[in-house]
Design a protein around this motif. Sequence first.
Motif, PDB file in Angstrom:
ATOM      1  N   GLY A 259      -6.858  -2.967   2.187  1.00 51.56           N
ATOM      2  CA  GLY A 259      -5.926  -1.872   2.406  1.00 51.56           C
ATOM      3  C   GLY A 259      -4.957  -1.694   1.254  1.00 51.56           C
ATOM      4  N   LEU A 260      -4.402  -0.519   1.153  1.00 52.49           N
ATOM      5  CA  LEU A 260      -3.482  -0.196   0.061  1.00 52.49           C
ATOM      6  C   LEU A 260      -2.019  -0.353   0.456  1.00 52.49           C
ATOM      7  CD1 LEU A 260      -5.191   3.048  -1.341  1.00 52.49           C
ATOM      8  CD2 LEU A 260      -5.545   0.673  -2.043  1.00 52.49           C
ATOM      9  N   ASN A 261      -1.731  -0.288   1.757  1.00 52.36           N
ATOM     10  CA  ASN A 261      -0.341  -0.293   2.213  1.00 52.36           C
ATOM     11  C   ASN A 261      -0.003  -1.625   2.878  1.00 52.36           C
ATOM     12  OD1 ASN A 261       0.038   2.496   1.465  1.00 52.36           O
ATOM     13  ND2 ASN A 261      -1.160   3.036   3.291  1.00 52.36           N
ATOM     14  N   PRO A 262       0.937  -2.383   2.323  1.00 54.44           N
ATOM     15  CA  PRO A 262       1.305  -3.682   2.902  1.00 54.44           C
ATOM     16  C   PRO A 262       2.049  -3.533   4.222  1.00 54.44           C
ATOM     17  CG  PRO A 262       2.765  -3.137   1.071  1.00 54.44           C
ATOM     18  CD  PRO A 262       1.697  -2.082   1.094  1.00 54.44           C
ATOM     19  N   ASP A 263       1.919  -4.588   5.069  1.00 54.81           N
ATOM     20  CA  ASP A 263       2.675  -4.593   6.320  1.00 54.81           C
ATOM     21  C   ASP A 263       4.093  -5.105   6.065  1.00 54.81           C
ATOM     22  OD1 ASP A 263       2.503  -7.355   6.029  1.00 54.81           O
ATOM     23  OD2 ASP A 263       0.924  -7.591   7.527  1.00 54.81           O
ATOM     24  N   ALA A 264       4.826  -5.389   7.139  1.00 49.94           N
ATOM     25  CA  ALA A 264       6.223  -5.805   6.996  1.00 49.94           C
ATOM     26  C   ALA A 264       6.360  -7.122   6.246  1.00 49.94           C
ATOM     27  CB  ALA A 264       6.867  -5.909   8.379  1.00 49.94           C
ATOM     28  N   ASP A 265       5.317  -7.953   6.292  1.00 42.27           N
ATOM     29  CA  ASP A 265       5.345  -9.242   5.598  1.00 42.27           C
ATOM     30  C   ASP A 265       4.755  -9.149   4.185  1.00 42.27           C
ATOM     31  OD1 ASP A 265       6.454 -10.532   7.825  1.00 42.27           O
ATOM     32  OD2 ASP A 265       4.468 -10.812   8.719  1.00 42.27           O
ATOM     33  N   GLY A 266       4.401  -7.948   3.753  1.00 37.75           N
ATOM     34  CA  GLY A 266       3.836  -7.769   2.421  1.00 37.75           C
ATOM     35  C   GLY A 266       2.348  -8.033   2.330  1.00 37.75           C
ATOM     36  N   ARG A 267       1.682  -8.261   3.475  1.00 36.67           N
ATOM     37  CA  ARG A 267       0.254  -8.546   3.483  1.00 36.67           C
ATOM     38  C   ARG A 267      -0.561  -7.256   3.536  1.00 36.67           C
ATOM     39  NH1 ARG A 267      -1.322 -13.691   2.497  1.00 36.67           N
ATOM     40  NH2 ARG A 267      -3.017 -13.577   4.035  1.00 36.67           N
ATOM     41  N   LEU A 268      -1.756  -7.320   2.952  1.00 39.14           N
ATOM     42  CA  LEU A 268      -2.665  -6.181   2.951  1.00 39.14           C
ATOM     43  C   LEU A 268      -3.795  -6.420   3.948  1.00 39.14           C
ATOM     44  CD1 LEU A 268      -2.940  -5.542  -0.905  1.00 39.14           C
ATOM     45  CD2 LEU A 268      -1.524  -4.313   0.753  1.00 39.14           C
ATOM     46  N   GLN A 269      -4.183  -5.383   4.659  1.00 42.63           N
ATOM     47  CA  GLN A 269      -5.242  -5.504   5.652  1.00 42.63           C
ATOM     48  C   GLN A 269      -6.599  -5.657   4.970  1.00 42.63           C
ATOM     49  OE1 GLN A 269      -5.441  -2.209   8.342  1.00 42.63           O
ATOM     50  NE2 GLN A 269      -7.043  -3.123   9.621  1.00 42.63           N
ATOM     51  N   VAL A 270      -7.443  -6.541   5.523  1.00 40.51           N
ATOM     52  CA  VAL A 270      -8.784  -6.759   4.975  1.00 40.51           C
ATOM     53  C   VAL A 270      -9.823  -6.544   6.072  1.00 40.51           C
ATOM     54  CG1 VAL A 270      -7.960  -8.369   3.223  1.00 40.51           C
ATOM     55  CG2 VAL A 270      -8.727  -9.246   5.427  1.00 40.51           C
ATOM     56  N   ASN A 271     -11.019  -6.129   5.640  1.00 38.28           N
ATOM     57  CA  ASN A 271     -12.108  -5.882   6.577  1.00 38.28           C
ATOM     58  C   ASN A 271     -13.433  -6.097   5.859  1.00 38.28           C
ATOM     59  OD1 ASN A 271     -13.597  -5.037   8.833  1.00 38.28           O
ATOM     60  ND2 ASN A 271     -13.586  -2.910   8.143  1.00 38.28           N
ATOM     61  N   GLN A 272     -14.225  -7.029   6.356  1.00 35.93           N
ATOM     62  CA  GLN A 272     -15.550  -7.243   5.774  1.00 35.93           C
ATOM     63  C   GLN A 272     -16.500  -6.198   6.351  1.00 35.93           C
ATOM     64  OE1 GLN A 272     -18.467 -10.535   6.762  1.00 35.93           O
ATOM     65  NE2 GLN A 272     -17.755 -11.293   4.780  1.00 35.93           N
ATOM     66  N   VAL A 273     -17.093  -5.389   5.474  1.00 33.74           N
ATOM     67  CA  VAL A 273     -17.936  -4.277   5.918  1.00 33.74           C
ATOM     68  C   VAL A 273     -19.416  -4.552   5.736  1.00 33.74           C
ATOM     69  CG1 VAL A 273     -16.135  -2.564   5.505  1.00 33.74           C
ATOM     70  CG2 VAL A 273     -17.729  -3.133   3.668  1.00 33.74           C
ATOM     71  N   ALA A 274     -19.779  -5.619   4.995  1.00 30.55           N
ATOM     72  CA  ALA A 274     -21.194  -5.923   4.795  1.00 30.55           C
ATOM     73  C   ALA A 274     -21.355  -7.355   4.329  1.00 30.55           C
ATOM     74  CB  ALA A 274     -21.823  -4.970   3.783  1.00 30.55           C
ATOM     75  N   MET A 275     -22.521  -7.945   4.642  1.00 24.41           N
ATOM     76  CA  MET A 275     -22.940  -9.233   4.109  1.00 24.41           C
ATOM     77  C   MET A 275     -24.354  -9.033   3.560  1.00 24.41           C
ATOM     78  SD  MET A 275     -22.392 -12.361   3.314  1.00 24.41           S
ATOM     79  CE  MET A 275     -20.944 -12.930   4.206  1.00 24.41           C
ATOM     80  N   LEU A 276     -24.494  -9.119   2.240  1.00 27.74           N
ATOM     81  CA  LEU A 276     -25.750  -8.784   1.574  1.00 27.74           C
ATOM     82  C   LEU A 276     -26.561 -10.046   1.297  1.00 27.74           C
ATOM     83  CD1 LEU A 276     -24.269  -6.254  -1.015  1.00 27.74           C
ATOM     84  CD2 LEU A 276     -25.065  -5.795   1.325  1.00 27.74           C
ATOM     85  N   HIS A 277     -27.875  -9.952   1.553  1.00 31.75           N
ATOM     86  CA  HIS A 277     -28.788 -11.062   1.308  1.00 31.75           C
ATOM     87  C   HIS A 277     -29.993 -10.547   0.518  1.00 31.75           C
ATOM     88  CE1 HIS A 277     -26.569 -13.533   4.222  1.00 31.75           C
ATOM     89  NE2 HIS A 277     -26.579 -12.476   5.012  1.00 31.75           N
TER      90      HIS A 277
END
Length: 325
Positions: A259-277
Amino acid sequence: MDKHVLTLDKGTTCTAWNHSGQRLAAALNDGTLSIYDSTDPASSVFCCTSRFKVQEGSILKVVWVPPEFGDVLACISANGILSLWEEVAEGTEGNRWKLCKLFERNTGQVLDAQFGDCHTSLKLVAAFADGKVKIYELLDILDLEKWQLQAQFQNVVDVVSEFGNASCLSASISWNPQKGEVQQSSFILGFSSNMPSLNSPKVWKYDQDHQRWLPVAELSMPEDKSDQVYAVAWALNIGRPYELIAVATQKGIGVWHLGLNPDADGRLQVNQVAMLHGHDGEVWQMEWDMSGMTLATTGTDGVVRLWQANLNGVWHEQAVLAPAS
């Protein structure tokens, strides 16, 4: 039809491509560095224009500085020494390469080093075999000898703690390639080590207000935090509402949205969208194309695979490039 443009010397250990200048640096296991230039841009044929000795042992990695800072290469030797080499003009005798900086190694061996170009200065982040991370800043862009140690820490979320007895086999660093005056410096780093807390890839961002580096995201699932990381790659962002980062571990290649916008603690949201093999063995190198849409990967199987997402956001293998023999 395939076109042969260059034959590398036997014993080549690593290469680095300079996209802006159409140049290739190739290192040999005897410590020699060769520079190849395109003699005819129309035909894309390359020839060796410089060859010089960096050291007696093997060279494990070479990295070009951003092109606006000149023709400069960083070399990581098998003994863990990091050095900078600059191409200088010598009048009628042409150009030669000279050693302009030898970084002191008072901790472990250097495993990876990458340059980051922000609006204020040129930075260099280096990862060491003892789990340390050091960030250097160039004080004068006209003098490549004047680097200052800006920060030193370990790749852990708990930045106030010190984790000793770390033994790291490899490290991978990738800067956020986005540039701009409002863009703060950030990079992702992961280790392959005996210390689970160091391995998990973390995004570090420079906090301008407090003049320090902070971990703002961790790109691993809770059950995968101890997995050793072999390679990371941050894609160029051309208009996406998120950053795109690839992480290679023994479980495959994870594709993450940051994510581009940090939360109140300054953390950025993450999301795993794929696992490639698809690779037979470990993946040790990954590169995004200049549009940030196609990922190229390779590893111990010697095969290059290209990956893309379709219009529905589903990632798939686009092509396989295998050696002819």
